[in-house]
Design a protein around this motif. Structure first.
Motif, short mmCIF file in Angstrom:
data_model
loop_
_atom_site.label_atom_id
_atom_site.label_comp_id
_atom_site.label_asym_id
_atom_site.label_seq_id
_atom_site.Cartn_x
_atom_site.Cartn_y
_atom_site.Cartn_z
N ASN A 235 0.72 -0.99 -0.09
CA ASN A 235 0.05 -0.19 -0.11
C ASN A 235 0.86 1.23 0.16
N THR B 10 -3.99 -0.21 5.31
CA THR B 10 -5.75 -0.58 5.48
C THR B 10 -5.64 -1.96 6.20
N SER B 11 -7.02 -2.46 6.47
CA SER B 11 -6.98 -3.74 7.12
C SER B 11 -6.60 -4.81 6.53
N GLU B 12 -6.28 -4.67 5.26
CA GLU B 12 -5.63 -5.68 4.17
C GLU B 12 -4.48 -5.63 3.49
N ARG B 13 -3.95 -4.19 3.60
CA ARG B 13 -2.68 -4.02 3.04
C ARG B 13 -1.85 -3.22 3.95
N SER C 29 -4.96 3.98 -0.80
CA SER C 29 -5.89 3.51 0.13
C SER C 29 -7.42 3.62 -0.24
N ARG C 30 -7.40 4.59 -1.42
CA ARG C 30 -8.74 4.92 -1.66
C ARG C 30 -9.34 3.70 -2.53
N ARG D 245 -10.14 -0.28 -2.77
CA ARG D 245 -10.30 -1.34 -2.44
C ARG D 245 -10.18 -2.74 -3.14
#
Length: 303
Positions: free
Chosen positions: A11, A16-19, A273-274, A276
């Motif tokens: 990222n 983020t919660s995933e990256r 991060s914008r 998903r």
């Protein structure tokens, strides 16, 4: 020689919660090189079962937090684990000025030495080499001094053609010299050309890591013909103006670099991060350069 890249963080500025922020591990013949060290890197090392003690060289592309905030914590963990081997860090000189006070305050009894190898970001430099590998910087265009890194195997020794060497009665003591390219001279003075006694070596491989940059001609020239290119793709092409303004690139631009530089494989990363869903990045790149892939956390790629 094994040559592979494991993605620890893909990222851009905000996790983020995933990256996670940027970090990668390059494995070359059993050696591990850490490239950038965003926040959370040591957790990702754990998840991907990379032994901390095998990381002796860390390369920092530039001093934005998403590429370096994980470094103080990683150094502290190395100390808590009882590391004694020197840790080599390659970055612009400002990193030493920033890290030294933190280390002195939080890790006064650090049991190993941190060795800094400063480079000048505005020019390409050979910053590391051993008997198998060399690493050079690639000047990039970002808001702060930034470089990419070009990892390239050195030319390999030629392979012995055993049948030919037996035919010409080549002594064992000559084999290493022949692998290095020498002609064989027999005891009676007869010269046997090296090409008759050897086979071509396996091709050397190369990997270029380029993130946080606008596209520019110097970058394209620097990565010409590499086997695998990691190129940032912070935005999609509908945000090209924003990419230019923030000194970043789009997936389309990254693909054009890969196409013009005739690279073997393209990895896309440093996603904003914008976004998903990253599928549009892959679609956008593959329209121009079909051999494109997303650099996702935990993925490994053979160079």
């Amino acid at each position: 020689m094994g040559f592979s890249v494991t993605v620890l963080g893909s990222n851009s500025a905000l996790p983020t919660s995933e990256r996670n922020p940027t970090a990668q591990v390059l494995e070359a013949s059993g050696r591990f090189f850490l490239i950038d060290c965003g926040e959370g890197t040591q957790m990702q090392l754990r998840r991907n079962r990379v032994h901390f003690g095998r990381i002796n060289h860390i390369f920092i592309s530039h001093l934005h937090g998403d590429h370096v905030f994980g470094l103080p914590g990683l150094i502290s963990t190395f100390g808590l684990l009882g590391r004694t081997k020197d840790l080599h860090i390659y970055a612009i000189s400002d990193l030493e000025k920033l890290l030294t006070p933190l280390i002195d305050y939080f890790n006064r009894d650090l049991p190993f030495k941190v060795v800094y190898h400063p480079f000048i970001a505005e020019r390409d430099e050979l910053i590391y080499q051993d008997n198998l590998l060399e690493i050079k910087t690639i000047p990039l265009k970002h808001r702060v001094p930034t470089v990419g890194f070009l990892f390239r195997e050195k030319c390999k020794l030629r392979k012995i053609n055993k049948q030919a060497c037996d035919f010409y009665d080549v002594p064992v003591k000559w084999l290493h010299r022949i692998k290095e390219g020498e002609d064989f001279v027999s005891e009676n003075g007869t010269v046997i050309e090296n090409m008759k006694l050897t086979l071509n070596p396996p091709p050397s491989v190369s990997y270029a890591f380029c993130t946080d940059t606008r596209v520019h001609d110097g970058l394209i020239r620097a990565v010409e013909g590499v086997d695998m290119l990691y190129h940032e793709a912070t935005f999609l092409k509908d945000q090209t103006e924003l990419a230019v303004r923030t000194f970043h690139s789009t997936a389309e631009q990254a693909a054009r670099v890969a196409n013009e530089a005739n690279v073997g494989k393209l990895l896309l990363g440093h996603f904003s991060s914008r976004y998903r869903d990253l599928t549009p990045f892959l679609d956008e790149a593959r329209d121009i350069f079909p051999n494109s892939f997303l650099a996702r956390e935990g993925d490994s790629f053979d160079v």
